[in-house]
Design a protein around this motif. Structure first.
Motif, PDB file in Angstrom:
ATOM      1  N   GLY A  75      -4.096   1.466  -7.474  1.00 15.44           N
ATOM      2  CA  GLY A  75      -4.912   0.333  -7.050  1.00 15.44           C
ATOM      3  C   GLY A  75      -5.181  -0.653  -8.168  1.00 15.44           C
ATOM      4  O   GLY A  75      -4.285  -0.995  -8.941  1.00 15.44           O
ATOM      5  N   SER A  76      -6.431  -1.070  -8.282  1.00 17.14           N
ATOM      6  CA  SER A  76      -6.774  -2.081  -9.295  1.00 17.14           C
ATOM      7  C   SER A  76      -6.739  -1.524 -10.715  1.00 17.14           C
ATOM      8  O   SER A  76      -6.875  -2.281 -11.672  1.00 17.14           O
ATOM      9  CB  SER A  76      -8.154  -2.671  -9.005  1.00 17.14           C
ATOM     10  OG  SER A  76      -9.134  -1.646  -9.034  1.00 17.14           O
ATOM     11  N   ASN A  77      -6.538  -0.221 -10.873  1.00 16.27           N
ATOM     12  CA  ASN A  77      -6.424   0.380 -12.206  1.00 16.27           C
ATOM     13  C   ASN A  77      -4.995   0.373 -12.733  1.00 16.27           C
ATOM     14  O   ASN A  77      -4.753   0.849 -13.835  1.00 16.27           O
ATOM     15  CB  ASN A  77      -6.945   1.820 -12.180  1.00 16.27           C
ATOM     16  CG  ASN A  77      -8.425   1.875 -11.893  1.00 16.27           C
ATOM     17  OD1 ASN A  77      -9.190   1.037 -12.358  1.00 16.27           O
ATOM     18  ND2 ASN A  77      -8.831   2.842 -11.094  1.00 16.27           N
ATOM     19  N   ARG A  95       2.037  -6.262  -9.319  1.00 22.42           N
ATOM     20  CA  ARG A  95       0.719  -6.819  -9.676  1.00 22.42           C
ATOM     21  C   ARG A  95       0.853  -7.821 -10.822  1.00 22.42           C
ATOM     22  O   ARG A  95       0.251  -8.884 -10.799  1.00 22.42           O
ATOM     23  CB  ARG A  95      -0.253  -5.708 -10.069  1.00 22.42           C
ATOM     24  CG  ARG A  95      -0.834  -4.981  -8.873  1.00 22.42           C
ATOM     25  CD  ARG A  95      -1.819  -3.908  -9.306  1.00 22.42           C
ATOM     26  NE  ARG A  95      -2.847  -4.369 -10.198  1.00 22.42           N
ATOM     27  CZ  ARG A  95      -4.044  -4.819  -9.812  1.00 22.42           C
ATOM     28  NH1 ARG A  95      -4.335  -4.874  -8.542  1.00 22.42           N
ATOM     29  NH2 ARG A  95      -4.933  -5.199 -10.704  1.00 22.42           N
ATOM     30  N   SER A 116       1.124   2.697  -5.972  1.00 20.61           N
ATOM     31  CA  SER A 116       0.039   1.978  -5.291  1.00 20.61           C
ATOM     32  C   SER A 116      -1.270   2.757  -5.294  1.00 20.61           C
ATOM     33  O   SER A 116      -2.346   2.162  -5.148  1.00 20.61           O
ATOM     34  CB  SER A 116       0.432   1.637  -3.858  1.00 20.61           C
ATOM     35  OG  SER A 116       0.676   2.804  -3.107  1.00 20.61           O
ATOM     36  N   SER A 128       2.789  -1.611 -10.177  1.00 25.49           N
ATOM     37  CA  SER A 128       2.203  -2.286 -11.338  1.00 25.49           C
ATOM     38  C   SER A 128       3.021  -3.507 -11.741  1.00 25.49           C
ATOM     39  O   SER A 128       2.470  -4.522 -12.175  1.00 25.49           O
ATOM     40  CB  SER A 128       2.044  -1.312 -12.515  1.00 25.49           C
ATOM     41  OG  SER A 128       3.271  -0.761 -12.900  1.00 25.49           O
ATOM     42  N   ASP A 171       0.796  -1.227   0.000  1.00 28.66           N
ATOM     43  CA  ASP A 171       0.000   0.000   0.000  1.00 28.66           C
ATOM     44  C   ASP A 171       0.828   1.275   0.000  1.00 28.66           C
ATOM     45  O   ASP A 171       0.273   2.367  -0.145  1.00 28.66           O
ATOM     46  CB  ASP A 171      -0.948   0.011   1.195  1.00 28.66           C
ATOM     47  CG  ASP A 171      -2.013  -1.066   1.087  1.00 28.66           C
ATOM     48  OD1 ASP A 171      -2.391  -1.416  -0.047  1.00 28.66           O
ATOM     49  OD2 ASP A 171      -2.474  -1.553   2.139  1.00 28.66           O
TER      50      ASP A 171
END
Length: 140
Positions: free
Chosen positions: A54-56, A68, A51, A65, A46
């Motif tokens: 997020g999910s984008n 992820r 960060s 990224s 976080d």
């Protein structure tokens, strides 16, 4: 097998605050021993550069990224690690390293052999300084 998860680590010192990239080191002023080296880990997800997306988060432009994207590798790495009886080969683990931030993600079972890298030192023999002298000068 439900407890199997990937290991992730990248050095925090000297990173770009926007991307997390590491282009040089201020060693020997930082990271002079395993105890003085700061690492990004999955616990820091976080607060990693990028960060806030997020999910984008997309692509490989930030440390977040990239992590992820690497996290998806678990569906390949862990089954490869588990494949076949371990007595058939000496398994060292499965890792992917990224040059932009020096991160490493992978799996080596319960051994956590990647922690042994904390004692790594660049020498003439291993030629680490020849690859990226600005990141890995001799004796770092």
């Amino acid at each position: 097998r439900t407890l199997q998860s990937l290991y992730y680590g990248a050095e925090k010192h000297d990173h770009d605050p926007l991307t997390g990239d590491r282009r040089s080191t201020s060693w020997p002023n930082v990271s002079t021993s395993p105890g003085t080296t700061a690492w990004w880990t999955t616990a820091d997800i976080d607060t990693m550069p990028g960060s806030e997306q997020g999910s984008n988060a997309m692509g490989a432009g930030t440390l977040y990224s990239r992590l992820r994207a690497l996290s998806a590798m678990g569906i390949v790495e862990i089954p490869l690690y588990n494949y076949g009886p371990t007595h058939r080969f000496n398994h060292l683990g499965i890792y992917i390293g990224l040059e932009a931030d020096g991160s490493m993600a992978g799996y080596d079972g319960c051994n956590h052999g990647s922690y042994n890298n904390a004692g790594f030192s660049s020498t003439v023999e291993n030629r680490a300084a020849m690859l990226r002298p600005e990141l890995c000068p001799l004796t770092k």
